[in-house]
Design a protein around this motif. Structure first.
Motif, PDB file in Angstrom:
ATOM      1  N   MET A   1       4.801  78.468   3.397  1.00  0.00           N
ATOM      2  CA  MET A   1       4.632  77.587   4.606  1.00  0.00           C
ATOM      3  C   MET A   1       3.215  77.181   4.707  1.00  0.00           C
ATOM      4  N   LYS A   2       2.369  78.006   4.367  1.00  0.00           N
ATOM      5  CA  LYS A   2       0.836  77.608   4.281  1.00  0.00           C
ATOM      6  C   LYS A   2       0.647  76.722   3.351  1.00  0.00           C
ATOM      7  N   GLU A   3       1.127  76.806   2.088  1.00  0.00           N
ATOM      8  CA  GLU A   3       1.238  76.023   0.796  1.00  0.00           C
ATOM      9  C   GLU A   3       1.800  74.495   1.222  1.00  0.00           C
ATOM     10  N   LYS A   4       2.575  74.593   2.187  1.00  0.00           N
ATOM     11  CA  LYS A   4       3.199  73.328   2.586  1.00  0.00           C
ATOM     12  C   LYS A   4       2.528  72.466   3.704  1.00  0.00           C
ATOM     13  N   GLY A   5       1.590  73.148   3.901  1.00  0.00           N
ATOM     14  CA  GLY A   5       0.717  72.628   5.024  1.00  0.00           C
ATOM     15  C   GLY A   5       1.154  72.967   6.522  1.00  0.00           C
ATOM     16  N   MET A   6       1.976  73.951   6.593  1.00  0.00           N
ATOM     17  CA  MET A   6       2.787  74.286   7.761  1.00  0.00           C
ATOM     18  C   MET A   6       1.847  75.325   8.695  1.00  0.00           C
ATOM     19  N   ASN A   7       2.091  75.613   9.900  1.00  0.00           N
ATOM     20  CA  ASN A   7       1.190  76.588  10.468  1.00  0.00           C
ATOM     21  C   ASN A   7       2.253  77.460  11.575  1.00  0.00           C
ATOM     22  N   PRO A   8       3.005  78.419  10.903  1.00  0.00           N
ATOM     23  CA  PRO A   8       3.924  79.173  11.677  1.00  0.00           C
ATOM     24  C   PRO A   8       3.277  79.947  12.859  1.00  0.00           C
ATOM     25  N   VAL A   9       4.023  79.688  14.012  1.00  0.00           N
ATOM     26  CA  VAL A   9       3.313  80.526  15.203  1.00  0.00           C
ATOM     27  C   VAL A   9       4.314  81.432  15.839  1.00  0.00           C
ATOM     28  N   GLN A  10       4.044  82.618  15.830  1.00  0.00           N
ATOM     29  CA  GLN A  10       4.865  83.716  16.385  1.00  0.00           C
ATOM     30  C   GLN A  10       5.144  83.865  17.801  1.00  0.00           C
ATOM     31  N   HIS A  11       6.145  83.740  18.243  1.00  0.00           N
ATOM     32  CA  HIS A  11       6.670  83.802  19.832  1.00  0.00           C
ATOM     33  C   HIS A  11       7.551  85.104  20.173  1.00  0.00           C
ATOM     34  N   ILE A  12       7.183  86.176  20.627  1.00  0.00           N
ATOM     35  CA  ILE A  12       7.886  87.464  21.265  1.00  0.00           C
ATOM     36  C   ILE A  12       8.562  86.973  22.046  1.00  0.00           C
ATOM     37  N   VAL A  13       9.975  87.018  22.170  1.00  0.00           N
ATOM     38  CA  VAL A  13      10.678  86.637  23.442  1.00  0.00           C
ATOM     39  C   VAL A  13      11.360  87.836  23.978  1.00  0.00           C
ATOM     40  N   ALA A  14      11.279  89.250  23.228  1.00  0.00           N
ATOM     41  CA  ALA A  14      11.992  90.090  23.883  1.00  0.00           C
ATOM     42  C   ALA A  14      11.826  91.449  22.976  1.00  0.00           C
ATOM     43  N   PHE A  15      12.146  92.544  23.474  1.00  0.00           N
ATOM     44  CA  PHE A  15      12.194  93.769  22.526  1.00  0.00           C
ATOM     45  C   PHE A  15      13.522  94.622  22.749  1.00  0.00           C
ATOM     46  N   ASP A  16      13.660  95.175  21.661  1.00  0.00           N
ATOM     47  CA  ASP A  16      15.040  95.858  21.360  1.00  0.00           C
ATOM     48  C   ASP A  16      14.789  97.188  21.140  1.00  0.00           C
ATOM     49  N   ALA A  17      15.502  97.914  21.888  1.00  0.00           N
ATOM     50  CA  ALA A  17      15.514  99.402  21.902  1.00  0.00           C
ATOM     51  C   ALA A  17      16.696 100.011  21.328  1.00  0.00           C
ATOM     52  N   LEU A  18      17.141 100.900  20.533  1.00  0.00           N
ATOM     53  CA  LEU A  18      18.215 101.655  20.049  1.00  0.00           C
ATOM     54  C   LEU A  18      18.248 102.980  20.230  1.00  0.00           C
TER      55      LEU A  18
ATOM     56  N   GLU B   1      15.522 112.248  22.477  1.00  0.00           N
ATOM     57  CA  GLU B   1      14.062 112.165  21.921  1.00  0.00           C
ATOM     58  C   GLU B   1      13.967 111.806  20.506  1.00  0.00           C
ATOM     59  N   ILE B   2      13.348 110.780  19.888  1.00  0.00           N
ATOM     60  CA  ILE B   2      13.483 110.576  18.396  1.00  0.00           C
ATOM     61  C   ILE B   2      11.897 110.781  18.022  1.00  0.00           C
TER      62      ILE B   2
ATOM     63  N   THR C   1       8.021 103.296  26.666  1.00  0.00           N
ATOM     64  CA  THR C   1       7.781 103.531  25.304  1.00  0.00           C
ATOM     65  C   THR C   1       8.144 102.674  24.152  1.00  0.00           C
ATOM     66  N   VAL C   2       9.060 101.526  24.589  1.00  0.00           N
ATOM     67  CA  VAL C   2       9.259 100.491  23.718  1.00  0.00           C
ATOM     68  C   VAL C   2       8.074  99.701  23.941  1.00  0.00           C
TER      69      VAL C   2
ATOM     70  N   ALA D   1      12.673 100.760  17.964  1.00  0.00           N
ATOM     71  CA  ALA D   1      12.301  99.771  18.621  1.00  0.00           C
ATOM     72  C   ALA D   1      11.455  98.717  17.796  1.00  0.00           C
ATOM     73  N   ARG D   2      11.695  97.339  18.363  1.00  0.00           N
ATOM     74  CA  ARG D   2      10.807  96.349  17.472  1.00  0.00           C
ATOM     75  C   ARG D   2      10.976  95.089  18.527  1.00  0.00           C
ATOM     76  N   PRO D   3       9.957  94.032  18.085  1.00  0.00           N
ATOM     77  CA  PRO D   3      10.042  92.812  18.913  1.00  0.00           C
ATOM     78  C   PRO D   3      10.751  91.836  18.318  1.00  0.00           C
ATOM     79  N   LEU D   4      11.388  90.982  19.180  1.00  0.00           N
ATOM     80  CA  LEU D   4      12.444  90.067  18.400  1.00  0.00           C
ATOM     81  C   LEU D   4      11.676  88.777  18.657  1.00  0.00           C
ATOM     82  N   PHE D   5      11.709  87.960  17.516  1.00  0.00           N
ATOM     83  CA  PHE D   5      10.860  86.707  17.579  1.00  0.00           C
ATOM     84  C   PHE D   5      11.519  85.454  17.579  1.00  0.00           C
ATOM     85  N   MET D   6      10.628  84.120  17.800  1.00  0.00           N
ATOM     86  CA  MET D   6      11.140  82.882  17.413  1.00  0.00           C
ATOM     87  C   MET D   6       9.734  82.339  17.098  1.00  0.00           C
ATOM     88  N   PHE D   7       9.917  81.568  15.833  1.00  0.00           N
ATOM     89  CA  PHE D   7       8.821  81.150  15.005  1.00  0.00           C
ATOM     90  C   PHE D   7       8.920  79.564  15.130  1.00  0.00           C
TER      91      PHE D   7
END
Length: 278
Positions: free
Chosen positions: A88-105, A210-211, A220-221, A229-235
């Motif tokens: 993306m950088k080589e193509k002149g793009m600027n990817p921006v990360q947006h965290i929209v939620a978190f996921d726990a299992l 407990e894990i 704890t998430v 657990a992990r964040p969920l993204f939109m770019f």
């Protein structure tokens, strides 16, 4: 003359309607997909002049779609890979990360199970068939009944990525069910069962383990101490302009309604201050 003026006014009105039509395209993760679709349905109900389409071709394809310009927002259940960012950088793009939620299992067992917790390694060994009896992890002499979400599920993909190694396969005798609710139902009536589901499906009818010594919870998430657990993204390519459809769409996650939607789906909303909610 009057008819001509009326006709001209009608054409102008039609042109304005076409110009006012806003469109947004999203592609990527099957895990983030349900959030994106729920947001899209909500936004289009509130704004009939908008068209928002959501595809679920996977996180990698979402990143490719953003790179190729075939989507406005890429949904990813992981961060961008170094190779994706470089392209993306080589193509002149600027990817921006947006965290929209978190996921726990949370990993769930029958309430009568004596086991209080497991390590990630033990979870992996149970789901791959190396450990088959609860006595081998401090429990009773009872065969382990492995319950999993179906392989088309985003929850399944999340669990496999977080708990298992890349080439691990869930044991052949595992039972597959079609929903988080079905996992909870199966676990609550089966003494030897083990299963995983969203945090919202934990209640008194099951026991969340407990894990690595950490219990699953919203706290704890959010502080990243619970390992499954992990964040969920939109770019996006660059920061969306204020009041653009992309900015308004992404902003739903920080509103009270957006957080309600996220919780209803079974994910954990991004924590925001009360005075920031709309």
């Amino acid at each position: 003359m009057k008819k001509i003026l009326i006709a001209a006014a009608s054409v102008m009105t039609s042109c304005l309607c076409v110009q006012a039509q806003e469109k947004l395209t999203l592609d990527g993760s099957t895990t983030v997909g349900p959030i994106a679709k729920a947001f899209a349905e909500y936004h289009m109900r509130q704004n009939p002049g908008t068209t928002i389409t959501v595809s679920e071709s996977g996180s990698g394809n979402g990143a490719k779609a953003l790179l190729n310009g075939t989507c406005d927002i890429a949904n990813l259940s992981r961060d961008l890979k170094d190779t994706e960012q470089k392209a993306m950088k080589e193509k002149g793009m600027n990817p921006v990360q947006h965290i929209v939620a978190f996921d726990a299992l949370p990993v769930m067992v029958h309430p009568s199970n004596k086991v209080k917790g497991l390590t990630i390694a033990q979870v992996r060994d149970i789901y791959t068939g190396k450990i088959t009896n609860w006595k081998d992890v401090g429990g009773s002499d009872l065969a382990i009944v492995v319950i999993s979400r179906d392989t088309n599920s985003g929850t399944y993909e999340s669990f496999k990525e977080l708990a298992l190694k890349k080439d691990d396969k869930i044991l052949g005798g595992a039972e597959y069910v079609g929903s988080n609710g079905a996992i909870r139902q199966r676990v609550q009536v089966t003494k030897g069962a083990i299963g995983y589901a969203g945090l919202g499906f934990v209640d008194r009818s099951v026991k969340a383990l407990e894990i690595n010594g950490v219990a699953p919870s919203v706290e704890t998430v959010r502080n990243k101490t619970y390992p499954l657990a992990r964040p969920l993204f939109m770019f996006t390519n660059g920061e969306p302009k204020a009041e653009s459809l992309s900015a308004r769409f992404l902003g739903i996650a920080l509103t009270e309604k957006g957080q309600e939607i996220i919780e209803e789906i079974g994910f954990i909303p991004v924590e925001v201050k009360k005075d920031e909610k709309k």
